[in-house]
Design a protein around this motif. Structure first.
Motif, PDB file in Angstrom:
ATOM      1  N   TYR A  47       0.835  -1.198   0.000  1.00 24.78           N
ATOM      2  CA  TYR A  47       0.000   0.000   0.000  1.00 24.78           C
ATOM      3  C   TYR A  47       0.870   1.249   0.000  1.00 24.78           C
ATOM      4  N   LYS A  48       1.883   1.246   0.849  1.00 24.77           N
ATOM      5  CA  LYS A  48       2.751   2.417   0.961  1.00 24.77           C
ATOM      6  C   LYS A  48       3.456   2.711  -0.355  1.00 24.77           C
ATOM      7  N   ARG A  49       3.993   1.684  -0.988  1.00 22.72           N
ATOM      8  CA  ARG A  49       4.672   1.888  -2.276  1.00 22.72           C
ATOM      9  C   ARG A  49       3.694   2.387  -3.341  1.00 22.72           C
ATOM     10  N   TYR A  51       0.837   4.021  -2.883  1.00 22.75           N
ATOM     11  CA  TYR A  51       0.426   5.393  -2.582  1.00 22.75           C
ATOM     12  C   TYR A  51       1.492   6.373  -3.032  1.00 22.75           C
ATOM     13  N   PHE A  99       1.486   8.829   5.290  1.00 20.62           N
ATOM     14  CA  PHE A  99       1.155   7.406   5.298  1.00 20.62           C
ATOM     15  C   PHE A  99       2.379   6.568   4.960  1.00 20.62           C
ATOM     16  N   PHE A 100       3.176   7.022   3.999  1.00 19.00           N
ATOM     17  CA  PHE A 100       4.378   6.289   3.610  1.00 19.00           C
ATOM     18  C   PHE A 100       5.358   6.203   4.779  1.00 19.00           C
ATOM     19  N   ARG A 101       5.454   7.258   5.562  1.00 19.38           N
ATOM     20  CA  ARG A 101       6.401   7.294   6.675  1.00 19.38           C
ATOM     21  C   ARG A 101       5.843   6.697   7.960  1.00 19.38           C
ATOM     22  N   GLN A 170      -7.689   3.985   0.207  1.00 23.36           N
ATOM     23  CA  GLN A 170      -7.671   4.446   1.598  1.00 23.36           C
ATOM     24  C   GLN A 170      -8.990   4.132   2.291  1.00 23.36           C
TER      25      GLN A 170
END
Length: 191
Positions: A47-49, A51, A99-101, A170
């Motif tokens: 998800y992080k990648r 996004y 969100f990524f962090r 999301q």
């Protein structure tokens, strides 16, 4: 009415602790709820990648489309909406970068703020980009299509679709609330 400091620190207790040099200092200890994402760790990394990649691509498409020298971009309506798109994109970008962090466990307040930035910023960015596409289409119908105008409208449409995909993802991503006591003791369910 509560002061700003009272609202900011409502989830924290103040403890007085002695430092090495004998002074007493206030330490804020979190007493509120924590959140952990309700997906396996490898899915959360995916998800992080997605996004980050999708969000950055949407921003690059916005930048590329707005910097092209076409009569379409010289239109005052198209230009005004594009400026609003930049503001919405900045809010949206703050959300997906947070969100990524973010770690798997976080404060509930931080999670709700981050989700609001992604959801509201993403939807407003999508609506403004859809309006950009509509205005671009009307401009092309009334003034004729140039070689570069059609790719500009397509780039705006693609960036709108990318923002919508992050918004939908999301909304599907769920989380669980847990108390700090359970988090410290490791009693919450792990994947």
């Amino acid at each position: 009415m509560k002061s700003f400091q009272d609202r900011l620190f409502k989830d924290f207790d103040v403890e007085k602790r002695e430092t090495k040099d004998g002074r007493i200092k206030n330490v804020y200890v979190y007493k509120g709820l924590y959140v952990f994402w309700d997906v396996p760790e490898k899915d959360l990394a995916g998800y992080k990648r997605r996004y980050l990649g999708t969000g950055l691509l949407a921003g690059l498409l916005l930048l590329w489309a707005s910097l092209q020298r076409t009569p379409l971009n010289a239109s005052k309506y198209e230009g005004g909406v594009t400026l609003l798109c930049y503001v919405a994109y900045m809010v949206f970008a703050m959300g997906f970068i947070q969100f990524f962090r973010a770690k798997r466990n976080m404060y509930l307040r931080d999670c709700t703020q981050m989700r609001a930035l992604i959801l509201w910023g993403g939807m407003i960015f999508f609506i403004l980009q859809a309006l950009n596409v509509l205005l671009g289409g009307l401009f092309l119908i009334t003034n004729g299509i140039t070689i570069l105008s059609l790719p500009v409208v397509a780039a705006n449409a693609l960036s709108a679709v990318l923002a919508l995909t992050i918004f939908i993802a999301q909304n599907k991503l769920t989380y669980r609330e847990i108390s700090g006591k359970k988090l410290i003791e490791g009693q919450f369910e792990k994947y």
